[in-house]
Design a protein around this motif. Structure first.
Motif, PDB file in Angstrom:
ATOM      1  N   GLY A 144      -4.908   2.229   0.463  1.00 11.15           N
ATOM      2  CA  GLY A 144      -3.656   1.657   0.004  1.00 11.15           C
ATOM      3  C   GLY A 144      -3.822   0.253  -0.526  1.00 11.15           C
ATOM      4  N   LEU A 145      -2.804  -0.177  -1.291  1.00 11.71           N
ATOM      5  CA  LEU A 145      -2.703  -1.554  -1.749  1.00 11.71           C
ATOM      6  C   LEU A 145      -1.245  -1.969  -1.570  1.00 11.71           C
ATOM      7  CD1 LEU A 145      -4.317  -3.385  -4.646  1.00 11.71           C
ATOM      8  CD2 LEU A 145      -1.825  -3.436  -4.501  1.00 11.71           C
ATOM      9  N   PHE A 146      -1.028  -2.908  -0.654  1.00 10.36           N
ATOM     10  CA  PHE A 146       0.316  -3.388  -0.344  1.00 10.36           C
ATOM     11  C   PHE A 146       0.395  -4.886  -0.620  1.00 10.36           C
ATOM     12  CE2 PHE A 146      -0.170   0.099   2.978  1.00 10.36           C
ATOM     13  CZ  PHE A 146       0.461   1.058   2.202  1.00 10.36           C
ATOM     14  N   VAL A 147       1.533  -5.330  -1.141  1.00 13.11           N
ATOM     15  CA  VAL A 147       1.666  -6.729  -1.535  1.00 13.11           C
ATOM     16  C   VAL A 147       2.917  -7.342  -0.921  1.00 13.11           C
ATOM     17  CG1 VAL A 147       0.413  -6.370  -3.696  1.00 13.11           C
ATOM     18  CG2 VAL A 147       2.912  -6.128  -3.671  1.00 13.11           C
ATOM     19  N   TRP A 148       2.866  -8.668  -0.751  1.00 13.06           N
ATOM     20  CA  TRP A 148       4.010  -9.398  -0.237  1.00 13.06           C
ATOM     21  C   TRP A 148       5.119  -9.446  -1.291  1.00 13.06           C
ATOM     22  CZ3 TRP A 148       2.458 -14.322   2.972  1.00 13.06           C
ATOM     23  CH2 TRP A 148       1.426 -13.999   3.868  1.00 13.06           C
ATOM     24  N   ASP A 149       6.361  -9.640  -0.819  1.00  7.05           N
ATOM     25  CA  ASP A 149       7.506  -9.741  -1.720  1.00  7.05           C
ATOM     26  C   ASP A 149       8.247 -11.047  -1.423  1.00  7.05           C
ATOM     27  OD1 ASP A 149       9.766  -9.548  -3.237  1.00  7.05           O
ATOM     28  OD2 ASP A 149      10.444  -7.638  -2.430  1.00  7.05           O
ATOM     29  N   HIS A 150       7.977 -12.071  -2.234  1.00  7.17           N
ATOM     30  CA  HIS A 150       8.623 -13.375  -2.059  1.00  7.17           C
ATOM     31  C   HIS A 150       8.928 -13.985  -3.414  1.00  7.17           C
ATOM     32  CE1 HIS A 150       8.027 -13.702   2.291  1.00  7.17           C
ATOM     33  NE2 HIS A 150       6.855 -13.135   2.084  1.00  7.17           N
ATOM     34  N   VAL A 151      10.013 -14.757  -3.475  1.00  4.73           N
ATOM     35  CA  VAL A 151      10.338 -15.465  -4.713  1.00  4.73           C
ATOM     36  C   VAL A 151       9.762 -16.885  -4.708  1.00  4.73           C
ATOM     37  CG1 VAL A 151      12.418 -14.124  -5.164  1.00  4.73           C
ATOM     38  CG2 VAL A 151      12.590 -16.225  -3.814  1.00  4.73           C
ATOM     39  N   ARG A 152       9.456 -17.399  -3.523  1.00  5.53           N
ATOM     40  CA  ARG A 152       8.771 -18.690  -3.432  1.00  5.53           C
ATOM     41  C   ARG A 152       8.134 -18.819  -2.049  1.00  5.53           C
ATOM     42  NH1 ARG A 152      10.576 -23.241  -1.051  1.00  5.53           N
ATOM     43  NH2 ARG A 152       9.712 -24.542  -2.720  1.00  5.53           N
ATOM     44  N   ARG A 179       6.116 -22.079   0.582  1.00  2.00           N
ATOM     45  CA  ARG A 179       5.941 -23.527   0.719  1.00  2.00           C
ATOM     46  C   ARG A 179       4.612 -23.969   0.111  1.00  2.00           C
ATOM     47  NH1 ARG A 179       5.422 -23.078   7.260  1.00  2.00           N
ATOM     48  NH2 ARG A 179       3.240 -22.430   7.384  1.00  2.00           N
ATOM     49  N   GLU A 180       4.536 -25.253  -0.215  1.00  2.00           N
ATOM     50  CA  GLU A 180       3.302 -25.812  -0.780  1.00  2.00           C
ATOM     51  C   GLU A 180       2.170 -25.698   0.238  1.00  2.00           C
ATOM     52  OE1 GLU A 180       4.081 -29.767  -2.136  1.00  2.00           O
ATOM     53  OE2 GLU A 180       5.273 -29.056  -3.824  1.00  2.00           O
ATOM     54  N   PRO A 181       0.923 -25.529  -0.234  1.00  2.00           N
ATOM     55  CA  PRO A 181       0.468 -25.764  -1.608  1.00  2.00           C
ATOM     56  C   PRO A 181       0.625 -24.591  -2.566  1.00  2.00           C
ATOM     57  CG  PRO A 181      -1.409 -25.268  -0.214  1.00  2.00           C
ATOM     58  CD  PRO A 181      -0.211 -25.301   0.691  1.00  2.00           C
ATOM     59  N   VAL A 182       1.245 -23.485  -2.124  1.00  2.00           N
ATOM     60  CA  VAL A 182       1.444 -22.357  -3.036  1.00  2.00           C
ATOM     61  C   VAL A 182       2.402 -22.770  -4.148  1.00  2.00           C
ATOM     62  CG1 VAL A 182       2.411 -20.029  -3.234  1.00  2.00           C
ATOM     63  CG2 VAL A 182       0.983 -20.636  -1.262  1.00  2.00           C
ATOM     64  N   ARG A 183       2.052 -22.447  -5.369  1.00  2.00           N
ATOM     65  CA  ARG A 183       2.874 -22.824  -6.522  1.00  2.00           C
ATOM     66  C   ARG A 183       3.351 -21.604  -7.322  1.00  2.00           C
ATOM     67  NH1 ARG A 183       2.787 -28.106  -7.897  1.00  2.00           N
ATOM     68  NH2 ARG A 183       3.274 -27.629 -10.079  1.00  2.00           N
ATOM     69  N   ALA A 184       2.473 -20.656  -7.551  1.00  2.00           N
ATOM     70  CA  ALA A 184       2.816 -19.515  -8.409  1.00  2.00           C
ATOM     71  C   ALA A 184       3.013 -18.260  -7.567  1.00  2.00           C
ATOM     72  CB  ALA A 184       1.704 -19.283  -9.429  1.00  2.00           C
ATOM     73  N   ALA A 185       3.920 -17.398  -8.009  1.00  2.00           N
ATOM     74  CA  ALA A 185       4.165 -16.119  -7.337  1.00  2.00           C
ATOM     75  C   ALA A 185       4.559 -15.083  -8.378  1.00  2.00           C
ATOM     76  CB  ALA A 185       5.261 -16.250  -6.284  1.00  2.00           C
ATOM     77  N   ALA A 186       4.131 -13.842  -8.164  1.00  2.00           N
ATOM     78  CA  ALA A 186       4.447 -12.756  -9.096  1.00  2.00           C
ATOM     79  C   ALA A 186       5.471 -11.813  -8.483  1.00  2.00           C
ATOM     80  CB  ALA A 186       3.177 -11.986  -9.454  1.00  2.00           C
ATOM     81  N   ASP A 187       6.137 -11.068  -9.338  1.00  2.00           N
ATOM     82  CA  ASP A 187       7.090 -10.057  -8.886  1.00  2.00           C
ATOM     83  C   ASP A 187       6.339  -8.807  -8.417  1.00  2.00           C
ATOM     84  OD1 ASP A 187      10.041  -8.974  -8.961  1.00  2.00           O
ATOM     85  OD2 ASP A 187       8.755  -7.406  -9.800  1.00  2.00           O
ATOM     86  N   PRO A 188       6.568  -8.352  -7.178  1.00  2.00           N
ATOM     87  CA  PRO A 188       5.790  -7.221  -6.656  1.00  2.00           C
ATOM     88  C   PRO A 188       6.094  -5.900  -7.343  1.00  2.00           C
ATOM     89  CG  PRO A 188       7.543  -7.792  -5.138  1.00  2.00           C
ATOM     90  CD  PRO A 188       7.522  -8.874  -6.185  1.00  2.00           C
ATOM     91  N   TRP A 189       7.334  -5.695  -7.766  1.00  2.00           N
ATOM     92  CA  TRP A 189       7.697  -4.387  -8.304  1.00  2.00           C
ATOM     93  C   TRP A 189       7.032  -4.123  -9.643  1.00  2.00           C
ATOM     94  CZ3 TRP A 189       9.934  -1.277  -4.918  1.00  2.00           C
ATOM     95  CH2 TRP A 189      10.498  -1.861  -3.790  1.00  2.00           C
TER      96      TRP A 189
END
Length: 270
Positions: free
Chosen positions: A35-43, A45-55
Motif C-alpha cells: 500500500g501507499l497511504f498519505v497524510w491529508d493536511h492543508v498546512r 507548522r514550520e519548518p514545513v512550508r509546502a503541502a500537496a493535495d492528497p486526493w
C-alpha cells in the motif's frame, strides 16, 4: 494472517511534488509493497512550508499502479462536505479498480492550526458528531440507493450517488483507551491507533474493539494499521493484532532520499 506493509508519509516539502510521489508509487509496487497511504493536511507548522493535495496525488498514483492499496491516512472528515467526499471516494475507488481505503478521524488543530485559521469547528465533541453523521451519509451514498438525510449538521435531500464504488473499507483513527473512538472503530472496517507506545496498548485496545464488535454481531475481515519504525518489534505488535505496518517518518525532517531508502529496503515480509 499475513502482515501487509505500506509506505505512509506526509505530502510535505520535497514530497509535495505530485510527480515525485507518483514515481514512488510505481517503485513501491515494483518492490513488493502492499500500500501507499498519505497524510491529508492543508498546512503544518514550520519548518514545513509546502503541502500537496492528497486526493489529486492518489488519483495520479492509481493511474500508474495496478495492485497497491491507496488512501488518505487519515482524513479529517469533519472539515469536508460528505456529499463531495462521497463523489471523490467513489471516483477514486473506481479509477483504482477497488483499491481505495478511507482512513477517517476527527483531525486536530494542534500541529498546523488548520481548523482555527480556516474557520472550521474546534470543539472535539462537535467534530465527533460531524464525523459519525458524515460516515453514515457515505455508507448510504456508496450503496447506490437514494439518500435522504436530515441531521444536526448535514442535509442530503433525495440524491442518488452513482456510479458506486467497488467497496471502500473505512479505518478509524483514535487514541487507545478512549471510549468513543473504540466504539466508532468497532462499527467500521479497521483501526489506526494514534500515539501508540507499546504493543500491550494495542492488545488492550483490540480486546475492547473485539468486544464491541461481538456485541454488535459484526463479523468479517478487520484491519489494524500501526505506524512503526523499521526496527520495531513487529512480532509483538502482530501478536497484539496489527495487520498493516505503516512506515514512520518525522514530518519535520522527512526527505525524498529517506523515503526511497525505506522503500528499497522492502516491506516487512522480507
Amino acid at each position: 494472517m499475513t502482515l501487509r506493509s505500506a509506505l505512509w508519509f506526509p505530502l510535505f516539502d520535497e514530497l509535495a511534488d505530485p510527480a515525485v510521489v507518483v514515481r514512488l508509487a510505481a517503485e513501491a509496487e515494483e518492490a513488493g509493497w502492499d500500500g501507499l497511504f498519505v497524510w491529508d493536511h492543508v498546512r503544518w507548522r514550520e519548518p514545513v512550508r509546502a503541502a500537496a493535495d492528497p486526493w489529486i496525488v492518489l488519483a495520479a498514483a492509481a493511474a500508474v499502479t495496478e495492485r497497491l492499496r491507496l488512501g488518505p491516512m487519515v482524513t479529517a472528515i469533519p472539515r469536508r462536505r460528505p456529499t463531495k467526499l462521497a463523489r471523490e471516494t467513489a471516483t477514486l475507488d473506481r479509477l483504482s479498480g477497488g483499491r481505495l481505503v478511507l482512513g477517517a478521524g476527527l483531525g486536530s488543530d494542534r500541529f498546523g492550526e488548520e481548523f482555527s485559521r480556516t474557520g472550521e469547528e474546534l470543539d472535539d465533541r462537535v467534530r465527533a458528531a460531524m464525523l459519525d453523521e458524515s460516515l453514515a451519509i457515505l455508507r448510504a451514498a456508496w450503496s447506490g440507493e437514494t439518500v435522504r438525510h436530515r441531521g444536526e449538521h448535514y442535509v442530503v435531500d433525495d440524491i442518488r450517488f452513482e456510479p458506486v464504488p467497488h467497496g471502500v473499507p473505512v479505518w478509524i483513527a483514535g487514541f487507545p483507551g478512549k471510549t468513543a473512538p473504540m466504539r466508532r472503530a468497532a462499527r467500521h472496517d479497521g483501526y489506526v491507533p494514534v500515539n501508540l507506545d507499546h504493543p500491550d496498548q494495542l492488545a488492550a485496545a483490540m480486546d475492547t474493539i473485539r468486544g464491541h464488535r461481538a456485541d454488535a454481531g459484526a463479523s468479517g475481515p478487520y484491519d489494524v494499521a500501526v505506524s512503526l519504525l523499521s526496527d520495531a518489534d513487529f512480532a509483538a505488535y502482530t501478536a497484539a493484532g496489527m495487520t498493516w505496518w505503516l512506515t514512520d517518518f518525522d514530518p519535520h525532517t522527512i526527505t525524498l532520499d529517506e523515503v526511497r531508502g525505506v522503500l528499497r529496503d522492502g516491506p516487512a515480509a522480507r
